[in-house]
Write a protein that holds these residues in place. Sequence first.
Motif, PDB file in Angstrom:
ATOM      1  N   ARG A 189       8.560 -33.869  69.503  1.00  0.00           N
ATOM      2  CA  ARG A 189       7.154 -33.856  69.607  1.00  0.00           C
ATOM      3  C   ARG A 189       6.566 -32.908  70.640  1.00  0.00           C
ATOM      4  O   ARG A 189       5.629 -32.163  70.409  1.00  0.00           O
ATOM      5  N   ARG A 190       7.390 -32.825  72.000  1.00  0.00           N
ATOM      6  CA  ARG A 190       6.754 -31.795  72.722  1.00  0.00           C
ATOM      7  C   ARG A 190       6.693 -30.448  72.308  1.00  0.00           C
ATOM      8  O   ARG A 190       5.700 -29.493  72.316  1.00  0.00           O
ATOM      9  N   ARG A 220       6.587 -29.401  69.045  1.00  0.00           N
ATOM     10  CA  ARG A 220       5.591 -29.357  68.212  1.00  0.00           C
ATOM     11  C   ARG A 220       4.180 -29.014  68.621  1.00  0.00           C
ATOM     12  O   ARG A 220       3.514 -28.132  67.994  1.00  0.00           O
ATOM     13  N   SER A 221       3.938 -29.696  69.564  1.00  0.00           N
ATOM     14  CA  SER A 221       2.647 -29.691  70.158  1.00  0.00           C
ATOM     15  C   SER A 221       2.610 -28.329  71.230  1.00  0.00           C
ATOM     16  O   SER A 221       1.384 -28.036  71.384  1.00  0.00           O
ATOM     17  N   ARG A 222       3.609 -27.960  71.718  1.00  0.00           N
ATOM     18  CA  ARG A 222       3.507 -27.035  72.813  1.00  0.00           C
ATOM     19  C   ARG A 222       3.972 -25.429  72.295  1.00  0.00           C
ATOM     20  O   ARG A 222       3.619 -24.475  72.756  1.00  0.00           O
ATOM     21  N   SER A 223       4.422 -25.276  71.166  1.00  0.00           N
ATOM     22  CA  SER A 223       4.938 -24.123  70.546  1.00  0.00           C
ATOM     23  C   SER A 223       3.942 -23.312  69.858  1.00  0.00           C
ATOM     24  O   SER A 223       3.006 -23.826  69.158  1.00  0.00           O
ATOM     25  N   THR A 224       4.018 -21.913  69.998  1.00  0.00           N
ATOM     26  CA  THR A 224       3.024 -20.995  69.160  1.00  0.00           C
ATOM     27  C   THR A 224       3.654 -21.070  68.027  1.00  0.00           C
ATOM     28  O   THR A 224       2.712 -20.326  67.142  1.00  0.00           O
ATOM     29  N   PRO A 260       5.343 -23.464  65.829  1.00  0.00           N
ATOM     30  CA  PRO A 260       5.941 -24.949  65.889  1.00  0.00           C
ATOM     31  C   PRO A 260       7.045 -25.023  64.700  1.00  0.00           C
ATOM     32  O   PRO A 260       7.925 -25.692  64.811  1.00  0.00           O
ATOM     33  N   LEU A 300      10.538 -25.741  65.841  1.00  0.00           N
ATOM     34  CA  LEU A 300      11.141 -27.018  65.624  1.00  0.00           C
ATOM     35  C   LEU A 300      12.288 -27.210  64.704  1.00  0.00           C
ATOM     36  O   LEU A 300      13.238 -27.993  64.798  1.00  0.00           O
ATOM     37  N   GLN A 312      10.178 -26.345  76.544  1.00  0.00           N
ATOM     38  CA  GLN A 312       8.962 -26.960  76.045  1.00  0.00           C
ATOM     39  C   GLN A 312       9.350 -28.464  75.926  1.00  0.00           C
ATOM     40  O   GLN A 312       8.402 -29.423  76.212  1.00  0.00           O
TER      41      GLN A 312
END
Length: 313
Positions: free
Chosen positions: A113-114, A116-120, A122, A126, A253
């Motif tokens: 989840r982190r 997915r939310s933090r990556s440029t 995702p 992921l 991340q």
Amino acid sequence: MGTNSDDAGQRHVDSRTSQMLREVIDGEPYSAVAQRWGLSRSAVDRRVKTLAVQLTQVVGVDGLQESGAAFVKRLRLHRDAILQALEHFDPGQVGSHRDARVLSPDEVDLGARRVRSRSTRPLHDLALYHLPFATGLRPLEVARLTVGDYLLEDGSVRRESRVRADVAINGRDRPLFFIHRRLDEALGAYLDERLRAGHGLGAAEHWRGLAPHGPLFLGAQGEVYPITPNGGEGQNRTVCRPLLEIYRKIFRQADIPGLCTQSARLTLMSRMYERGADEDQVGLVLGIADRSAVREQLPRPRPELAKVLEELA
């Protein structure tokens, strides 16, 4: 060189120390290595063993525990695993490493989840995140995967694939299973994104429109991640540095204590044991030929004798 230089060598791992370790595990005596580098035998011994310990802590060496790094015979026994660990070693992690460990399902999900939310990127990141948890693949092996390793010609997932000899770090073909729901979801979404971006296209009616012999993962602009030589003359070792750095970023991340490629492999081993796999099966999937090396990396849980014998009559 004096004592101060020797002490500095223990604190800071440089390319010279890496080369000393390679020479020692290739069978050269400490005395010969020391003479070549202008150091005392004890200084070489300290540097080599310090680096070996750091490799077990930061990267993980298949079949070698930290305690085993104190013995040159053990280092030579695990030569190939040490050479591969050197390719993935980042000296910057020394002193701040978090020991690789088995992660709980909740921790793996939280990390996803982190990411997915933090990556440029995702979808790309992921899919990379789930891959070692699902397959035990190492970053260099991931870089060598092709679309055809994952997909059948009709576009469906190749559930039973192979880590081809030219993909495997140890050069030995082994089974590869793509039977992980979260990986399917993440990798499928990433390949759809690739198709929309026009990266690595093939015939529209086959392999989901992607070129089957092209890499499974591509850079943000559709570029191939380069695999480059990593060793001296006559040494057939390679590394994919961009993908290594991406994995380090992904693990940062995710922000889960102890998360690294080695912990993902340990987590897979643990899950396989929970489902009744034996050491031979675990070693086959992870590319570890020696049962003792599998046991040393993560011993198979042993039930209590009382529970084993309960009501057998």
